[in-house]
Design a protein around this motif. Structure first.
Motif, PDB file in Angstrom:
ATOM      1  N   PRO A  12       0.810  -1.225   0.000  1.00 22.36           N
ATOM      2  CA  PRO A  12       0.000   0.000   0.000  1.00 22.36           C
ATOM      3  C   PRO A  12       0.843   1.275   0.000  1.00 22.36           C
ATOM      4  O   PRO A  12       1.096   1.859   1.051  1.00 22.36           O
ATOM      5  N   ILE A  13       1.271   1.657  -1.190  1.00 24.08           N
ATOM      6  CA  ILE A  13       1.994   2.928  -1.320  1.00 24.08           C
ATOM      7  C   ILE A  13       1.229   3.817  -2.294  1.00 24.08           C
ATOM      8  O   ILE A  13       0.908   3.396  -3.404  1.00 24.08           O
ATOM      9  N   ILE A  14       0.927   5.004  -1.813  1.00 23.94           N
ATOM     10  CA  ILE A  14       0.048   5.899  -2.576  1.00 23.94           C
ATOM     11  C   ILE A  14       0.775   7.207  -2.860  1.00 23.94           C
ATOM     12  O   ILE A  14       1.293   7.848  -1.936  1.00 23.94           O
ATOM     13  N   PHE A  15       0.798   7.581  -4.136  1.00 23.03           N
ATOM     14  CA  PHE A  15       1.360   8.873  -4.528  1.00 23.03           C
ATOM     15  C   PHE A  15       0.170   9.757  -4.886  1.00 23.03           C
ATOM     16  O   PHE A  15      -0.487   9.546  -5.900  1.00 23.03           O
ATOM     17  N   ASP A  16      -0.121  10.697  -4.015  1.00 27.64           N
ATOM     18  CA  ASP A  16      -1.349  11.482  -4.165  1.00 27.64           C
ATOM     19  C   ASP A  16      -1.018  12.868  -4.726  1.00 27.64           C
ATOM     20  O   ASP A  16      -0.472  13.720  -4.022  1.00 27.64           O
ATOM     21  N   GLY A  17      -1.385  13.088  -5.970  1.00 23.12           N
ATOM     22  CA  GLY A  17      -1.117  14.374  -6.617  1.00 23.12           C
ATOM     23  C   GLY A  17      -2.143  15.430  -6.289  1.00 23.12           C
ATOM     24  O   GLY A  17      -2.058  16.560  -6.789  1.00 23.12           O
TER      25      GLY A  17
END
Ligand code: NAD
Length: 446
Positions: free
Chosen positions: A405-410
């Motif tokens: 669970p790795i999230i890159f939130d722009g």
């Protein structure tokens, strides 16, 4: 009074429908026959909240119709609203081919005096040139007035913006004073402040507005990038500066930059307009450069955490912003292409814009029908558009469904607190990264 609208895109269709809703009789014309065929059956070719219902209602009331016949559209018209596209040419300047084609057709088909109202965004000086064009092409015994009436609607809330806009700009030359007054009377029931000006100033108001908003976005994105490096948090910083009434809180949301059919092309066109009069618009050039960098930044950040080669990446959101199906100049296209170039497998999800996006994205992109389908077994998720359905997905669902669970939130959809509680690795814009315990993802280790 009979009104015709040239172009049934985001601006033309909203203009025609809302004028009909105000009680006017409106016929909309487009060169794309398939669009007109859909509209004649009450189907909107674009997604815009509430638009289809209003189209249907006004067609049933006999106030709104659609045609692919120029004679039928312009033959009886007293006022013609021009809402055709003015896309960007290779050198960044505006392509006026569609404007010229429409003016020519209007001139050939008009049978009475008309008022030509330009809603399309056109470079300063274009309306004056249109006056010359129509004068040359129309029957000599008829009169054609030209008014600049730039459009400020926001896709996703266009109907609301028509009825509750901040201002209406009406530019006209002295010779067309009466036509300007006619238009003012048409708009008066809306109760929106009207700015009456000359043609060039009206045209400039549109470009300057978009350039200023784009500047605000690039400004806050630069501040966000600095925040990350100095240990400040952009949410607090933006709130703190936005409370200053001279600055205001709108357009101070840091993210992955602006996209869409207006800001990118209009900023570039204004740089060109300035250049044509030997003025180098250095500030706006920097705004554009910052935005280009910002759109690509999320992938660069991800690379600091993981190698993307062979990874399954969920791309959440394709539209350039929520509540629209428009993907023109969307950050999703830049990001998808970069992810593919890094060797990732991309599974994309958007609640509305998927069909449009398919025309712009490489065929190797796969598509999911829900957020959960997109993130299932993914090695990373990129949040690109802050649709409700995306930002309301609890981070615990990401934790549960993703392989890692790795999230890159722009779009900074979640608070850092939520990320910590869900125990996910969460990398956003202008804020410290949260590294989830046991996620096996540490900077540079995965
Ligand atoms: N989309 C926005 O949010 C927005 C907001 C403000 C201003 N504008 C400006 O309004 C204009 C239109 O933008 P849009 O987003 O609605 O574009 P669009 O591409 O969605 O629609 C343009 C329409 O014009 C039609 N067209 C082309 N040539 C024509 C002709 N000769 N006669 C009749 N129709 C013709 C096209 O087929 C198309 O359906 C542009 O100048 C744009 O910069 C757009």
């Amino acid at each position: 009074m009979k009104i015709a609208v040239a172009g049934t895109g985001y601006v033309g269709l909203v203009t025609g429908t809302c004028l009909a809703e105000m009680g006017q009789t409106v016929v909309c014309f487009d060169v794309q026959e398939e669009k007109i065929a859909a509209l004649q059956q009450g189907r909107s070719p674009i997604y815009e909240p509430d638009l289809e219902q209003l189209i249907e209602k006004n067609m049933e009331a006999g106030r709104l119709s659609f045609t692919a016949e120029e004679k039928e559209a312009y033959g009886e018209a007293d006022i013609v609203f021009l809402a055709v596209g003015t896309p960007e040419k290779e050198d960044g300047s505006a392509d006026l081919t569609y404007i010229e084609a429409a003016v020519s057709s209007i001139a050939q088909n008009m049978t009475k005096d008309i008022v030509l109202v330009t809603k399309s965004t056109v470079p300063v000086g274009t309306n004056e040139r249109m006056r010359v064009m129509i004068e040359r092409w129309k029957p000599r015994f008829l009169r054609a007035s030209v008014i600049s009436n730039p459009e400020f609607l926001r896709e996703g809330s266009a109907i609301h913006d028509w009825f509750y806009g901040d201002r209406i700009v009406i530019g006209a030359s002295e010779a067309d004073r009466e036509a300007a007054e006619l238009l003012i009377r048409l708009y008066e029931p809306l109760g929106i402040p009207i700015v009456r000006t000359d043609l060039a100033s009206a045209e400039m108001i549109k470009y300057a507005s978009n350039a200023f908003l784009a500047t605000k976005i690039s400004f806050i994105n630069e501040i966000a990038n600095i925040c990350e490096k100095v240990g400040a948090t952009i949410d607090d910083v933006a709130y703190g500066i936005g409370l200053d009434k001279r600055i205001g809180s709108h357009f101070l949301r840091a993210g992955i930059g602006y996209g869409g059919s207006c800001f990118p092309k209009d900023t570039k066109a204004l740089v060109q307009i300035a250049g044509n009069v030997q003025h180098q618009f250095e500030l706006l050039e920097a705004v554009i450069q910052v935005n280009n960098h910002q759109q690509a930044l999320l992938v660069e950040k991800a690379k600091q955490y993981m190698s993307l080669r062979g990874k399954n990446v969920a791309l959440l959101g394709l539209a350039f912003k929520p509540n629209t199906d428009d993907v023109r100049e969307a950050a999703s296209i830049v990001i998808a292409n970069r992810l593919l170039a890094e060797g990732a497998h991309v599974v994309a999800y958007d609640p509305i814009a998927t069909n449009n996006a398919k025309r712009h994205l490489p065929s190797s992109v796969r598509y999911a029908r829900s957020v959960t389908e997109a993130i299932r077994d993914a090695d990373a998720a990129f949040i690109v558009t802050e649709w409700d359905v995306i930002k309301q997905t609890p981070l615990s669902v990401f934790r549960e469904k993703m392989r890692i669970p790795i999230i890159f939130d722009g779009r900074n959809c979640y608070s850092l607190e939520e990320a910590k509680q869900a125990n996910v690795t969460y990398v956003s814009i202008g804020r410290a990264a949260v590294v989830g315990e046991g996620c096996e993802v540490k900077k540079g280790k995965y």
